[in-house]
Enzyme design. Structure first.
Site, short mmCIF file in Angstrom:
data_model
loop_
_atom_site.label_atom_id
_atom_site.label_comp_id
_atom_site.label_asym_id
_atom_site.label_seq_id
_atom_site.Cartn_x
_atom_site.Cartn_y
_atom_site.Cartn_z
N ARG A 240 0.85 -1.19 0.00
CA ARG A 240 0.00 0.00 0.00
C ARG A 240 0.88 1.24 0.00
NH1 ARG A 240 -3.51 -2.83 -1.24
NH2 ARG A 240 -5.56 -3.17 -0.32
N GLU A 269 -4.71 6.90 -3.03
CA GLU A 269 -5.32 6.29 -4.22
C GLU A 269 -6.80 6.60 -4.23
OE1 GLU A 269 -4.46 2.21 -5.06
OE2 GLU A 269 -2.32 2.48 -4.79
N HIS A 293 -1.89 -0.38 -9.66
CA HIS A 293 -2.51 -1.20 -8.61
C HIS A 293 -3.27 -2.38 -9.24
CE1 HIS A 293 -4.24 -1.34 -4.28
NE2 HIS A 293 -4.13 -2.54 -4.79
#
Ligand SMILES: NC(=O)C1=CN([C@@H]2O[C@H](COP(=O)(O)OP(=O)(O)OC[C@H]3O[C@@H](n4cnc5c(N)ncnc54)[C@H](OP(=O)(O)O)[C@@H]3O)[C@@H](O)[C@H]2O)C=CC1
Ligand SMILES: O=C(O)C(=O)CO
Length: 329
Positions: A240, A269, A293
């Site tokens: 992350r 994000e 991602h």
């Protein structure tokens, strides 16, 4: 039963086996980028929420959905969900533990190889008409093989281990850091030796992050950590964005404290163009490589994830305890 879907409708439609969903179940679709008032307007009486692995489910939403029983992450991560508020409200938060580990491991290794081989720069040179070894200046700088790299894995859970297994096939030396040290037998099975974090940071050619986001791991890779890394080393983050201080990483790339970074995840994000890593100087352009991602988003994974999600919701609908509860109820 009503299911509030806070993720891509197209994905749900593609990967759900609708023959298994009872006729009287209603699916209420919003996307993962949603307004809370809208979610409450259409989903206030929903029994279940399915949300993608990063988007928020807030205390306000949870407290205003009186029938809510389960919030199911569409992935492994669930850091957008207020797990404490859910716990207080008696709502299970579930994830898809370990179902996408191989896919994320592949993405991590893809980023490692692409950085080592300077794939992005090579691609650009070919497009400029500079194909052929004589025209590629970076060959003289030396291209390391993954086989000769010492790779450090930080967070040795499902994905960290899947990455170690695959790296063993490449012949890399693998070390790991996790809070819990494995038994000698397990370390042998994964071909990985334990190293204290500082030692791992200072000795590895590639460091690959596989930690969850928790209060302890936000900003885990900060300026100090990056300074300990070798100037020739690469950082890979498929975990992350919050785990890496984005400004500190941009600085480390600019001042040459590390050689490069491969990033599947950013903070925040969805990423904004203000992210400092998207605004590096031209000299750093090829030293950072992004993927959007997609580490855990293969076709195989989505079939597995969606089967698991629906099975879990069916259990909860029958008053049974679902699997993979992550908020300690
Ligand atoms: N890019 C993508 O598409 C995807 C990203 N992810 C991300 O990857 C993360 C990891 O996934 P996964 O491997 O399945 O999760 P796991 O829970 O299996 O593994 C996480 C590991 O991190 C370790 N850990 C936790 N906190 C710390 C800490 N403070 N210091 C050191 N180690 C720590 C834990 O071990 P211990 O408690 O022993 O320290 C655990 O083994 C997910 O949380 C998610 O955010 C997941 C899937 C897809
Ligand atoms: O499973 C996860 O946590 C993911 O990030 C997948 O997108």
């Amino acid at each position: 039963m009503k299911v509030l879907v806070l993720t891509s409708q197209k994905r749900i439609e593609k990967y759900t086996d609708f023959s298994k969903i009872p006729n009287n179940w209603e699916l209420l679709y919003l996307d993962s980028v949603y307004r809370e008032e809208e979610a409450l307007r259409i989903g206030k009486t929903a029994d279940f929420i399915i949300v993608d692995a990063v988007s928020p489910v807030s205390r306000n939403l949870i407290e205003n959905m009186p029938n809510l029983r389960v919030i199911h992450s569409e992935g492994v991560g669930f850091n957008g969900i207020d797990t404490q508020a859910a716990r207080k409200a008696g709502v299970y938060v579930c994830n898809n533990a370990s179902l996408n580990s191989g896919a994320v491991a592949e993405q991590a290794i893809l980023l490692m190889l692409a950085l080592l081989r300077r794939l992005r720069e090579g691609d650009s040179l070919v497009r400029q008409g500079k194909q052929g070894q004589a025209k590629i200046p970076f060959i003289l700088n030396g291209i390391p093989e993954l086989a000769s790299c010492h790779v450090g894995i930080v967070g040795f859970g499902s994905i960290g281990r899947a990455t170690a297994k695959r790296l063993a096939a490449f012949g890399s030396k693998v070390s790991y850091f996790s809070r819990r040290r494995l038994s000698e037998q397990e370390e042998n099975d994964f071909g990985a030796e334990y190293l204290p974090l500082d030692e791992l940071a200072a000795s590895c050619d590639i460091i690959s992050l596989h930690l969850p986001v928790t209060p302890d791991t936000i900003g885990f890779v900060d300026g100090d950590f990056l300074k300990k890394m070798k100037p020739s080393a690469f950082l890979i983050n498929t975990a992350r964005g919050e785990i890496v201080d984005q400004n500190a990483l941009a600085q480390a790339l600019e001042d040459g404290s590390i050689a490069g970074a491969g990033l599947d995840t950013l903070d925040p994000e969805p990423a904004t163009l203000e992210n400092p890593l998207l605004n590096l100087s031209d000299s750093c352009r090829y030293r950072v490589l992004f993927s959007p991602h997609i580490g855990g988003t293969t076709d195989d994974v989505f079939y597995r994830l969606h089967r698991n999600i629906w099975n879990n919701l069916f259990l909860a609908a029958q008053g049974k305890r679902p699997n993979n509860i992550v908020n300690g109820i």
